[in-house]
Design an enzyme around this catalytic site. Structure first.
Site, mmCIF file in Angstrom:
data_model
loop_
_atom_site.group_PDB
_atom_site.id
_atom_site.type_symbol
_atom_site.label_atom_id
_atom_site.label_comp_id
_atom_site.label_asym_id
_atom_site.label_seq_id
_atom_site.Cartn_x
_atom_site.Cartn_y
_atom_site.Cartn_z
ATOM 1 N N GLU A 85 0.839 -1.189 0.000
ATOM 2 C CA GLU A 85 0.000 0.000 0.000
ATOM 3 C C GLU A 85 0.874 1.239 0.000
ATOM 4 O O GLU A 85 2.063 1.188 0.295
ATOM 5 C CB GLU A 85 -0.950 0.022 1.196
ATOM 6 C CG GLU A 85 -0.338 -0.444 2.518
ATOM 7 C CD GLU A 85 0.838 0.356 2.987
ATOM 8 O OE1 GLU A 85 0.793 1.606 2.878
ATOM 9 O OE2 GLU A 85 1.812 -0.235 3.475
ATOM 10 N N GLU A 104 4.580 -0.525 1.061
ATOM 11 C CA GLU A 104 4.789 -0.574 -0.390
ATOM 12 C C GLU A 104 5.188 -1.954 -0.890
ATOM 13 O O GLU A 104 5.772 -2.111 -1.957
ATOM 14 C CB GLU A 104 5.827 0.470 -0.818
ATOM 15 C CG GLU A 104 5.455 1.889 -0.439
ATOM 16 C CD GLU A 104 6.573 2.882 -0.684
ATOM 17 O OE1 GLU A 104 7.393 2.656 -1.585
ATOM 18 O OE2 GLU A 104 6.634 3.887 0.045
#
Length: 338
Positions: free
Chosen positions: A178, A321
């Site tokens: 994310e 991420e």
């Protein structure tokens, strides 16, 4: 596929395949259980794929990107514009560890505040960021459901060949990630709402808040919980009131992947927050989740405990991420090496 349909399609693991995988390890000249959690994960993968020797290639990371209105409360070290910048970089193949382990990566704009069309970024924007949860609900219930269904849809495409860069079947292993400034605040609030844990136990420094900033962030989490009064027995209500579009998309992604029989490697605290929401919607989803690492964020250990998971790596990571998931997959590669 609707949420209800996805839940109904999740199957228990294949016990025979798991026994065969376990026997294979026992036939190798090494101490019993010598690979520890990695060995357990390989046996779990066998049960998911219904084959004694799991195959974890090709694989893909799907990274949900969204902004959070709660940044207006001063709970972050940087501005909201960073979300769009990092999303663009990921679309260009930067800011990700995926290439180093031969994994495709797909950033998804599910709620970035800035309007853009970046090459390499999948446009699934539900709305331009959420509301400030310290003042209002993050989004409507309909928007939360739409974001969850988007995640389910993306998992389905991964299971087929909708995202494959070359011809062939779909992916055999998925990872999550994310990107969104302010999402450690929303994840802390969702975790508190789902578990009943106090804000002080689930709120961390995020990207490097000072002690004063951390105290303020805890107060914002407490305020959001008090104002929105989310129902802990209804994960969709929790997400819509105090969550983020990235969390909603990830929740659907876990449901969709499990419905398609695909294993999913978890990333950090935001990914695990969404995983708990998915498991609350469908307990069998937990069997399809593999925990890569325990984030430095304080909610991480609690979330893994709630999920019944033990992570391979405890290295003080807190980047998100998909980086932690990539590190975990690299270890799985080693465990599966001939």
């Amino acid at each position: 596929m609707t949420i209800k349909e996805a839940v109904s399609r999740v199957r228990p693991l294949d016990a025979a395949a798991m026994r065969a995988a376990e026997k294979r390890f026992s036939d190798i000249a090494m101490p019993l259980g010598g690979l520890g959690l990695l060995q357990d994960a390989i046996i779990q993968l066998a049960g998911i794929q219904r084959e004694p020797i799991p195959i974890i290639r090709p694989r893909a990371a799907v990274i949900f990107c969204a902004d959070n209105g709660v940044v207006a409360e001063g709970v972050t070290q940087c501005g909201q514009d960073v979300t769009a910048t990092v999303t663009r970089n990921m679309g260009q193949g930067r800011s990700t560890m995926a290439k180093s382990i031969d994994m495709d990566a797909f950033p998804v704009d599910i709620g970035v505040a800035e309007k853009f069309s970046f090459k390499g970024v999948i446009d699934k924007k539900i709305r331009k960021g959420t509301e400030n949860i310290a003042k209002n609900a993050a989004m409507t219930r309909a928007e939360a459901i739409a974001a969850v269904k988007t995640g389910i849809e993306l998992a389905g495409k991964c299971a087929q060949q909708g995202f494959r860069l070359v011809c062939g079947d779909g992916y055999g292993l998925l990872a999550t990630g994310e990107m969104g400034i302010g999402n450690t605040t929303t994840s802390a609030t969702v975790t508190a709402a789902l578990t009943g844990a106090p804000a002080s136990h689930v709120t961390g420094r995020g990207a490097g808040l000072s002690s004063e900033g951390l105290h303020k962030k805890m107060q914002v989490v407490e305020k959001a919980l008090a104002i929105n009064r989310a129902n802990p027995d209804d994960p969709i209500d929790v997400i819509s009131k105090v969550g983020g579009l990235d969390i909603a998309g990830l929740t659907g992604f876990y449901l969709g992947a499990a419905a398609c029989g695909l294993p999913i490697v978890l990333d950090g605290v935001i990914s695990c927050t969404a995983a708990l929401a998915a498991v609350r919607l469908c307990p069998l989803v937990a069997d399809y989740l593999i925990a890569a690492h325990c984030s430095e964020e304080p909610a991480s250990a609690l979330l893994l405990q709630e999920l019944g998971k033990k992570a391979f790596i405890t290295a003080g990571m807190h980047l998100g991420e998909g980086t932690g998931a990539a590190a975990g997959i690299a270890l799985l590669d080693l465990a599966l090496a001939p």
